[in-house]
Design a protein around this motif. Structure first.
Motif, PDB file in Angstrom:
ATOM      1  N   LEU A 381       0.831  -1.203   0.000  1.00  0.00           N
ATOM      2  CA  LEU A 381       0.000   0.000   0.000  1.00  0.00           C
ATOM      3  C   LEU A 381       0.867   1.256   0.000  1.00  0.00           C
ATOM      4  CD1 LEU A 381      -2.666  -1.145   2.607  1.00  0.00           C
ATOM      5  CD2 LEU A 381      -2.850  -1.158   0.111  1.00  0.00           C
ATOM      6  N   TYR A 566     -10.899  -3.343   4.620  1.00  0.00           N
ATOM      7  CA  TYR A 566     -10.293  -2.924   3.352  1.00  0.00           C
ATOM      8  C   TYR A 566      -9.812  -4.146   2.566  1.00  0.00           C
ATOM      9  CZ  TYR A 566      -6.739  -1.015   0.185  1.00  0.00           C
ATOM     10  OH  TYR A 566      -5.973  -0.728  -0.922  1.00  0.00           O
ATOM     11  N   ASP A 572     -12.077   1.418  -1.178  1.00  0.00           N
ATOM     12  CA  ASP A 572     -10.918   1.616  -2.051  1.00  0.00           C
ATOM     13  C   ASP A 572      -9.785   2.346  -1.345  1.00  0.00           C
ATOM     14  OD1 ASP A 572     -12.321   0.583  -4.351  1.00  0.00           O
ATOM     15  OD2 ASP A 572     -13.366   2.510  -4.480  1.00  0.00           O
ATOM     16  N   VAL A 573     -10.155   3.169  -0.347  1.00  0.00           N
ATOM     17  CA  VAL A 573      -9.201   4.058   0.307  1.00  0.00           C
ATOM     18  C   VAL A 573      -9.462   4.036   1.803  1.00  0.00           C
ATOM     19  CG1 VAL A 573      -8.282   6.421   0.419  1.00  0.00           C
ATOM     20  CG2 VAL A 573      -9.299   5.573  -1.714  1.00  0.00           C
ATOM     21  N   ALA A 582      -3.815   3.635   0.381  1.00  0.00           N
ATOM     22  CA  ALA A 582      -4.454   3.000  -0.775  1.00  0.00           C
ATOM     23  C   ALA A 582      -3.367   2.363  -1.623  1.00  0.00           C
ATOM     24  CB  ALA A 582      -5.243   4.020  -1.592  1.00  0.00           C
TER      25      ALA A 582
END
Length: 595
Positions: A381, A566, A572-573, A582
């Motif tokens: 990430l 997540y 998505d974020v 993200a």
């Protein structure tokens, strides 16, 4: 804490029994001092077991820590719910009244009243010598409503399934810090039980999925079956009466909550028409009870609590019936933000203290914290601090503050890009509604997002997602809203929407033309700035706000919980205090849009 310092009260709701045949849910703990709720947490958020009802050991430890209170500092432990013997006597008295008025005798309920001490056990918190006081179920609900309300004087109404295994609600006159009970309603004529019965009969979970019934109701025709429901539960002469609901407590039927009546209705009618009639009937009964409560008390304001008032369409009907003075548009309706049994711990402590202090917000739980560098690296990430675009490094140094000034713009940019943002920052919300700190944000300009988001969250809802909006947007989008409507700050009431709202934010408009908003003002600067920045990018200061959780899981509590959601594909974020997380590809899109 010095000897002269005010000594707090610990409120507790829950039982130590874990027998599957004992119905209890939403246990929790709260610390109250001089009318202020210092901390309040429900056990489910910690154990990650939805609607957890067992003894709230972890919640007790958590609220003591959050309030910086030692066990020896506690003045009183206030237990929501009567102790065994008074509870058994109350149950027996209601069963006698039932037999006298209807001729119905429920042997299994008599047995339950005799065994209540064995089935429902509690124990005091360890290392605590404070005196223990018990508060009747509906007194605790009433206290949660009145003592957190903006009203010096008001009528108070409580309604739920059944409390202390005897009453489903009560009416109070509240003034000068005192609650005076006017009447109670028998649990054997409970609108909450009837609503949960239909919920169960349709294959959903009572005390959890009643909102699905409310959603389905808007798709049906209430005229088809309204008389069927009126026959089975009546409100007349200021009492609730039923000869149908007692049979739901009978042996065997009690476990299944299914009778030939609902089978026959389902064979002949659609689920939508059944739900529509049930919802209309519930609205009629609740509105009549509140109208009588206002008349009997001579009050112009009402405060509500109890699980029935989780029904936001009911609350809208009540909001509309309360006389309004346009020359003095003050708040006239308050619903305690944790209206169900999860609010009993705070309510019991407030009842014991008897001190009123209007509730400014519901952020009464743990801080989310931060995910670690190792977690970021392990999942490939990217990290961005919007105030320092060159820094994509050490997550652990990001801090625990209110958030950098660039964060609202960055989150707004992500939303404008059509991305789904999960925010876990600051203290966790108290109650069933996500109010910005454990929230999923999504753009509301495409109604099809309801289907795609439900798939991602594994939800099977029949209602659109709720909106969060600025006060200026509320004035434009909500019919009948004004800045003194405190209920709208906590997502506890629906409003009819304007044509502008239907055009600008179709994803948050239900088929009946209503929306359940969270309206934010200057007292919530991050949320206000986020919406203002989104408005600069899109022209609309309104987005979807739904709870940050996968279906059948509690709302996330920690940064680790957020990361797990997540990784399951919920968002998505991730947005923490002053850090966005993200994939590199998505982060590039956000940076580009925010620049």
């Amino acid at each position: 804490m010095t000897d002269s310092s005010p000594r707090p009260v610990l409120g507790i709701w829950g039982y130590s029994s874990d027998k599957p045949d004992v119905a209890h849910h939403d246990s929790g703990a709260a610390i109250v001092c001089e009318g202020r709720i210092l901390a309040a947490v429900n056990e489910e958020r910690i154990t990650r077991m939805k609607n957890e009802g067992r003894w709230p050991s972890a919640a007790i430890e958590t609220v003591l820590r959050l309030a910086n209170v030692r066990p020896e500092d506690i003045r009183t432990v206030a237990m929501a719910g009567l102790p065994p013997l008074p509870r058994a006597r109350l149950m027996a008295s209601e069963l006698v009244k039932l037999a006298r008025s209807t001729g119905i005798i429920l042997p299994n309920r008599w047995l339950y009243s005799a065994l209540t001490a064995k089935k429902l056990k509690r124990y005091g918190p360890p290392d605590m010598t404070a005196a223990v006081h018990f508060v009747a179920h509906h007194d605790a609900h009433a206290a949660s409503a009145y003592y957190t309300s903006p009203f010096e004087s008001c009528a108070v109404v409580t309604l739920d399934g059944i409390g202390d295994s005897a009453h489903c609600g009560a009416v109070y006159a509240a003034s000068a810090g005192k609650l005076r009970r006017i009447r109670s309603f028998t649990g054997y004529a409970s609108p909450g039980i009837l609503y949960s019965y239909v919920t169960k009969a349709f294959g959903f979970k009572p005390a959890r999925h009643e909102g699905k019934i409310t959603g389905l109701a808007a798709h049906g025709n209430s005229d088809v079956l309204i008389q069927e429901f009126r026959k089975r539960l009546r409100y007349e002469d200021r009492e609730l009466r039923s000869t149908f609901i007692p049979h739901l407590f009978a042996e065997k039927v009690d476990a299944e909550w299914k009778t030939s009546w609902i089978d026959e209705l389902c064979r002949k009618h659609s689920r939508e028409d059944i739900c529509a009639a049930l919802q209309r009937h519930t609205e009629e009964i609740c509105a009549a009870i509140v109208r009588d409560a206002l008349d009997d008390t001579g009050m112009s304001c009402v405060a509500l609590a109890g699980g029935v008032f989780a029904n936001v369409r009911v609350n809208q009907k009540i909001h509309e019936l309360i006389p309004r003075d346009d020359s003095n548009p003050r708040c006239r309706l308050w619903i305690h933000p944790h209206m169900g049994d999860g609010g009993l711990s705070a309510g019991s402590a407030l009842f014991h203290e008897g001190v009123r202090s209007a509730m400014p917000h519901a952020y009464l739980g743990d801080d989310a914290g931060m995910i670690t560098d190792a977690m970021v690296s392990a999942n490939s990430l990217d990290v961005w601090r919007p105030d320092n675009p060159q820094d994509a490094g050490n997550v652990a140094s990001a801090g625990e503050g209110a958030g950098a000034t660039g964060m609202p713009r960055a989150v707004a940019a992500a939303l404008a890009e059509g991305l789904i943002v999960g925010r876990a920052a600051g203290p966790m919300e108290y109650g069933p509604r996500a109010l910005g700190n454990r929230t999923i944000f999504v753009s509301a300009d495409d109604a099809s997002v309801n289907d795609s988001l439900n798939v991602r969250l594994k939800r099977t809802e029949f209602m659109p997602f709720a909106p969060i909006m600025t006060e200026s947007a509320a004035a434009r989008y909500l019919i009948g809203w004004n800045r003194n409507d405190r209920a709208a700050e906590f997502m506890t009431v629906t409003y009819d929407v304007t044509d502008d709202c239907r055009r600008d934010a179709p994803a948050i408009v239900h088929v009946d033309g209503t929306a359940r908003p969270q309206v934010v003002g200057d007292d919530k600067p991050f949320l206000r700035d986020l919406l203002v920045e989104y408005g600069k990018l899109t022209g609309k200061e309104i987005v979807i706000n739904t709870s940050f959780n996968i279906h059948e899981e509690p709302i996330v509590r920690t940064a680790d919980d957020a990361l797990k959601s997540y990784l399951q594909g919920a968002v998505d974020v991730l947005a923490f205090q002053d850090v966005l997380v993200a994939t590199p590809e998505i982060m590039y899109r956000i940076r580009r849009r925010a620049s």
